[in-house]
Enzyme design. Structure first.
Site, PDB file in Angstrom:
ATOM      1  CD  GLU A  52     -78.291   3.120 -93.560  1.00  0.00           C
ATOM      2  OE1 GLU A  52     -79.319   2.940 -94.250  1.00  0.00           O
ATOM      3  OE2 GLU A  52     -77.628   2.191 -93.103  1.00  0.00           O
ATOM      4  CD  GLU A  80     -82.510   1.431 -90.820  1.00  0.00           C
ATOM      5  OE1 GLU A  80     -82.523   1.880 -89.670  1.00  0.00           O
ATOM      6  OE2 GLU A  80     -82.017   2.045 -91.792  1.00  0.00           O
TER       7      GLU A  80
HETATM    8  N1  T1G Z   1     -90.902   3.383 -97.605  1.00  0.00           N
HETATM    9  C1  T1G Z   1     -92.074   3.434 -98.268  1.00  0.00           C
HETATM   10  N2  T1G Z   1     -93.185   4.019 -97.804  1.00  0.00           N
HETATM   11  C2  T1G Z   1     -93.102   4.582 -96.605  1.00  0.00           C
HETATM   12  C3  T1G Z   1     -91.917   4.584 -95.827  1.00  0.00           C
HETATM   13  C4  T1G Z   1     -90.779   3.948 -96.395  1.00  0.00           C
HETATM   14  N3  T1G Z   1     -89.608   3.930 -95.769  1.00  0.00           N
HETATM   15  N4  T1G Z   1     -92.177   5.226 -94.675  1.00  0.00           N
HETATM   16  C5  T1G Z   1     -93.456   5.602 -94.723  1.00  0.00           C
HETATM   17  N5  T1G Z   1     -94.009   5.224 -95.872  1.00  0.00           N
HETATM   18  C6  T1G Z   1     -95.384   5.490 -96.317  1.00  0.00           C
HETATM   19  C7  T1G Z   1     -96.419   4.847 -95.410  1.00  0.00           C
HETATM   20  O1  T1G Z   1     -96.626   3.492 -95.793  1.00  0.00           O
HETATM   21  C8  T1G Z   1     -97.612   5.729 -95.706  1.00  0.00           C
HETATM   22  O2  T1G Z   1     -98.076   5.327 -96.982  1.00  0.00           O
HETATM   23  C9  T1G Z   1     -96.996   7.107 -95.890  1.00  0.00           C
HETATM   24  O3  T1G Z   1     -95.606   6.882 -96.194  1.00  0.00           O
HETATM   25  C10 T1G Z   1     -97.088   7.973 -94.669  1.00  0.00           C
HETATM   26  O4  T1G Z   1     -96.556   7.185 -93.595  1.00  0.00           O
HETATM   27  C11 T1G Z   1     -80.921   0.313 -96.094  1.00  0.00           C
HETATM   28  C12 T1G Z   1     -83.261  -0.793 -95.613  1.00  0.00           C
HETATM   29  C13 T1G Z   1     -91.507   8.271 -92.080  1.00  0.00           C
HETATM   30  C14 T1G Z   1     -91.965   8.735 -89.644  1.00  0.00           C
HETATM   31  O5  T1G Z   1     -88.487   2.451 -91.012  1.00  0.00           O
HETATM   32  O6  T1G Z   1     -91.563   5.655 -89.468  1.00  0.00           O
HETATM   33  O7  T1G Z   1     -84.013   2.386 -94.803  1.00  0.00           O
HETATM   34  O8  T1G Z   1    -100.439   4.764 -96.310  1.00  0.00           O
HETATM   35  O9  T1G Z   1     -98.617   7.297 -92.160  1.00  0.00           O
HETATM   36  O10 T1G Z   1     -97.004   9.335 -89.490  1.00  0.00           O
HETATM   37  O11 T1G Z   1     -80.865   0.919 -93.867  1.00  0.00           O
HETATM   38  O12 T1G Z   1     -93.841   6.514 -91.934  1.00  0.00           O
HETATM   39  O13 T1G Z   1     -99.892   7.006 -97.308  1.00  0.00           O
HETATM   40  O14 T1G Z   1     -99.762   4.920 -98.727  1.00  0.00           O
HETATM   41  O15 T1G Z   1     -96.381   6.583 -91.179  1.00  0.00           O
HETATM   42  O16 T1G Z   1     -95.987  11.104 -91.053  1.00  0.00           O
HETATM   43  C15 T1G Z   1     -86.293   2.633 -92.641  1.00  0.00           C
HETATM   44  C16 T1G Z   1     -90.708   4.036 -91.581  1.00  0.00           C
HETATM   45  C17 T1G Z   1     -86.659   1.862 -93.862  1.00  0.00           C
HETATM   46  C18 T1G Z   1     -89.294   4.618 -91.538  1.00  0.00           C
HETATM   47  C19 T1G Z   1     -93.695   9.176 -91.389  1.00  0.00           C
HETATM   48  N6  T1G Z   1     -87.267   3.685 -92.454  1.00  0.00           N
HETATM   49  N7  T1G Z   1     -91.682   5.106 -91.675  1.00  0.00           N
HETATM   50  O17 T1G Z   1     -94.724   9.029 -90.439  1.00  0.00           O
HETATM   51  O18 T1G Z   1     -96.765   8.982 -91.949  1.00  0.00           O
HETATM   52  S1  T1G Z   1     -85.578   0.498 -94.068  1.00  0.00           S
HETATM   53  C20 T1G Z   1     -88.325   3.477 -91.640  1.00  0.00           C
HETATM   54  C21 T1G Z   1     -92.040   5.814 -90.570  1.00  0.00           C
HETATM   55  C22 T1G Z   1     -84.107   1.221 -94.551  1.00  0.00           C
HETATM   56  C23 T1G Z   1     -81.702   0.986 -94.980  1.00  0.00           C
HETATM   57  C24 T1G Z   1     -82.952   0.284 -94.643  1.00  0.00           C
HETATM   58  C25 T1G Z   1     -93.099   6.849 -90.796  1.00  0.00           C
HETATM   59  C26 T1G Z   1     -92.517   8.265 -90.996  1.00  0.00           C
HETATM   60  P1  T1G Z   1     -99.643   5.509 -97.374  1.00  0.00           P
HETATM   61  P2  T1G Z   1     -97.130   7.436 -92.129  1.00  0.00           P
HETATM   62  P3  T1G Z   1     -96.165   9.682 -90.681  1.00  0.00           P
END
Ligand code: T1G
Length: 695
Positions: A105, A125
């Site tokens: 975004e 999301e």
């Molecule tokens: N926020 C905080 N921590 C996150 C995170 C995030 N968005 N995504 C991953 N982590 C942390 C995860 O907990 C782990 O932490 C580490 O990163 C590695 O993750 C307004 C509101 C990005 C594809 O839904 O799909 O934006 O255990 O083991 O396999 O519209 O993480 O090391 O402490 O999964 O390489 C939307 C969710 C948020 C993406 C990486 N974004 N994340 O995968 O590593 S809502 C998501 C993933 C939003 C807006 C809205 C995957 C990844 P720790 P991992 P990975």
């Protein structure tokens, strides 16, 4: 700093830097706004490049922040996007890797976007029970068109950047190996003087017959979404990109996003997201603990479990030798594996090449010497300690030093199994769930002597096998089966008191369980529980059970595998037909007990089934068998068909309120079979303190 600032050839390069995935937390948003303003105010700067450090451009909003005031603190993600979009100098988003959610975004708010191939582009999301809440539902359709944007947002599935080359999302997708920042700086220089600055918000979505398309999409999405509200909300907000002016669409999106943030379904999905990642964190085993190489595996026993376990290794590209004691059993096991792969291939879920490759990675032997060089061996023989003793003494004699000796036992004492060997530090439990090549859960049972590097290696292996590894201490049934025993006990008592199998299952399935307790028994085999009850009657006499399950097994009604169990089955048909014979048996048993049967509500059925899990889970937590409540939730979400939208038994209890759960347990303790209800002290304490399991 959460955003580094450098200048290259009059171009400001701002690098988001908030490991591990540049989550757009408050500190990152603040630093990025400050950097954009700094570039804005510096007369020497002609253009701005925005990029991400490490493994991501940005993984989106910082979901760790969601339940904290920081999530809505200024500068919000909106303010950051507005700062980029409102810049009087061109802002170029330079994307090398993960660009998701709020990260995408933000990129959509920039004037230009360039990328390397291989970057994962997504608005995921919906997988958290949300919708893109910072303009994604309004901007993505403007650059990709209504259909592609809707597909990406409703599915949440990533698309590789090169697949989006040539769309309005990317001005350039460079060739692989390009050094991104210099290329982005050169691109920025090339557009530095171009005006007006292109803004996605000023574009329009061109889809003449959108009403008909959206109507059919609504119907399809509603049917597929089940209990989750987010997918349909995604459709409605994306629809606003063609039915409303941009700013109105943004307002509508914001309103629906804030609504979804408060739903239990979204809180449950966010809980599960973190719970899955937390499960692999072991307080006394540092994340950088060296692990042993697992290049070759062996499995003892070519039965249903052994064959499924072997497939897991082959699926991960690890050669595996299947050992049996008889050629006929080995041949049968290998033939079953081949059939499973060929069936998957026929369904189009596996290419012929992959099918052949995986089958080629599995070999068989009758000779223990043939497996001596394996790095890990998983025993999957009959659930009897004496049988396991024979196997582990043999393994101890032949396996190379440093090999991991794992048992697939589902209930037995891993410490006793370890004691059959001279290397207890190399012994661990790896409890796969049937069907082993399908179920995600892997209960990793840590023995008293299990070495830390063996535990770390097994956790890393579970990831490689695409399993959710959850660590359990040693007790009868570990986490999952110890809890399910109480669940099945209550199911039996409910029959004695007035319910019938079909009613209990229907209530459980309406609550959201994939399968009620009796259909589950028929699938797994009622004889498994029968054998365990007999063992426990010797080991821990006095445990009260309903006798109906034993009566059923005495008639040989073990379930689908015998064509009859709690339900009747027809040949080649897995449909569970309520059985008049079993219903009569239940009624007769109540009469024999002198019980006056009563009408039992579905609500009571659900409470007694679910709270029996919660109560035993609290006990398991208090004993340290499970390290955290969210681990227990992961066990039930990935191994027992507990409904994801309720977050797992412990999370569900938190949403009901522990005082309410305790009150219900105390009520049932006063009723029939009340002796089975002994409130766990931890539950009593947390309820009294107004606390939760998942704090
Ligand atoms: N926020 C905080 N921590 C996150 C995170 C995030 N968005 N995504 C991953 N982590 C942390 C995860 O907990 C782990 O932490 C580490 O990163 C590695 O993750 C307004 C509101 C990005 C594809 O839904 O799909 O934006 O255990 O083991 O396999 O519209 O993480 O090391 O402490 O999964 O390489 C939307 C969710 C948020 C993406 C990486 N974004 N994340 O995968 O590593 S809502 C998501 C993933 C939003 C807006 C809205 C995957 C990844 P720790 P991992 P990975």
């Amino acid at each position: 700093m959460s955003a580094d600032y450098q200048v290259h050839d009059n171009v400001a390069v701002i690098t988001l830097n908030n490991p591990p995935v540049n989550g757009m937390g408050l500190a990152t948003r603040t630093a990025a706004v400050a950097a954009l303003r700094r570039a804005q105010d510096d007369g020497a700067i002609v253009a701005i490049v925005l990029t991400g450090a490490g493994k991501a451009f940005s993984g989106g909003a910082d979901i760790k922040e969601f339940n904290s005031p920081n999530a809505l603190a200024e500068p919000s993600l909106f303010a950051l996007i507005a700062t980029a979009e409102g810049s009087t100098k061109p802002v170029v988003a330079a994307i090398h890797s993960v660009c998701m959610g709020g990260g995408l975004e933000l990129a959509l708010g920039c004037h230009y976007r360039v990328a390397l191939p291989g970057a994962q582009i997504a608005l995921p999301e919906v997988k958290l029970g949300l919708l893109p809440g910072a303009g994604g539902t309004q901007r993505l359709p403007r650059v990709l068109g209504l259909e592609m944007a809707l597909n990406m947002i409703v599915s949440g599935t990533p698309v590789l950047s090169e697949k989006l080359a040539g769309t309005m999302l990317f001005n350039e997708v460079f060739s692989a190996g390009t050094d991104l920042v210099p290329a982005a700086v050169a691109f920025a220089k090339s557009v530095a003087a171009l005006r007006p600055l292109p803004k996605v918000r000023e574009m329009t979505v061109d889809y003449p017959e959108h009403a008909a398309f959206l109507a059919s999409t609504r119907a399809t999405v509603k049917a597929a979404a089940g209990p989750f509200p987010a997918p349909l909300e995604c459709v409605e907000t994306v629809a606003a990109s063609v039915t409303m002016p941009f700013d109105e669409g943004i307002k509508f999106e914001r309103q629906r996003f804030m609504h979804l943030m408060q739903t239990t379904e979204s809180k449950a999905l966010r809980h599960a997201f973190f719970a899955e990642r937390l499960a692999s964190k072991i307080p006394d085993v540092p994340a950088d603990t060296p692990t042993r190489a697992i290049d070759k595996a062996a499995v003892i026993g070519a039965g249903t479990m052994g064959g499924g376990i072997a497939m897991n290794f082959a699926n991960a590209g690890i050669p595996v030798i299947l050992l049996e004691t008889k050629q006929e059993a080995l041949d049968k096991g290998l033939a079953t594996i081949r059939k499973n792969y060929e069936n998957t291939m026929k369904k189009g879920k596996l290419t012929p090449e992959k099918c052949a490759q995986r089958i080629g990675l599995i070999s068989g032997t009758l000779d223990y010497a043939a497996i001596a060089s394996a790095d890990i061996v998983v025993e999957a023989v009959f659930e009897d300690l004496a049988v396991k003793e024979t196997v582990f003494r043999q393994l101890d004699a032949v396996m190379k030093p440093g090999a991991i000796l794992a048992s697939n036992t589902s209930t037995l004492d891993v410490d006793k199994i370890a004691a059959f060997t001279g290397r207890p530090q190399d012994v661990i439990g790896t409890h796969f769930f049937s069907p082993a090549n399908v179920m995600k859960l892997l209960e990793i049972v840590r023995g008293k002597a299990t070495a830390k590097d063996v535990l770390a290696t097994t956790l890393a292996l579970s990831k490689k096998l695409k399993k959710t590894g959850v660590v359990s201490g040693v007790c009868d049934g570990f986490i999952g089966n110890r809890m399910v025993e109480q669940y099945v006990r209550q199911a039996g008592f409910l029959l004695d008191e007035g319910a019938l199998p079909a009613q209990v299952d229907r209530a459980a399935e309406q609550f959201g369980f994939a399968m009620g307790p009796f259909r589950m028994g028929d699938l797994a085999g009622n004889d498994i529980g029968w054998y365990i009850r007999k063992r426990r009657a010797i080991e821990s006499p006095g445990m009260l059970y309903s006798k109906t399950a034993d009566l059923l097994c005495e008639q040989g009604r073990f379930g689908q595998k015998t064509g009859a169990g709690w339900y009747d089955y027809k040949a080649g048909d897995r449909t569970a037909y309520p059985s008049p014979l079993v219903d009569d048996m239940v009624l007769a048993h109540s009469a024999a007990l002198g019980v006056t049967r009563r009408v039992i509500s579905d609500a009571e059925i659900v409470e007694r089934l679910v709270y029996s899990l919660v109560n035993e889970g609290a006990q398991i937590l208090a004993e340290g068998i499970a390290m955290r409540a969210s681990d227990i939730d992961m066990v039930y979400l990935t191994g027992y068909g507990f409904p994801l939208y309720r977050g797992g038994p412990m999370f569900y209890a938190d949403t009901v309120g522990l005082p309410n759960v305790l009150a219900a347990i105390e009520h049932y303790a006063r009723g029939a079979n009340g002796a089975a209800w002994v409130a766990a002290p931890l539950l009593v304490q947390l309820a009294a303190d107004g606390k939760q399991f998942n704090r």
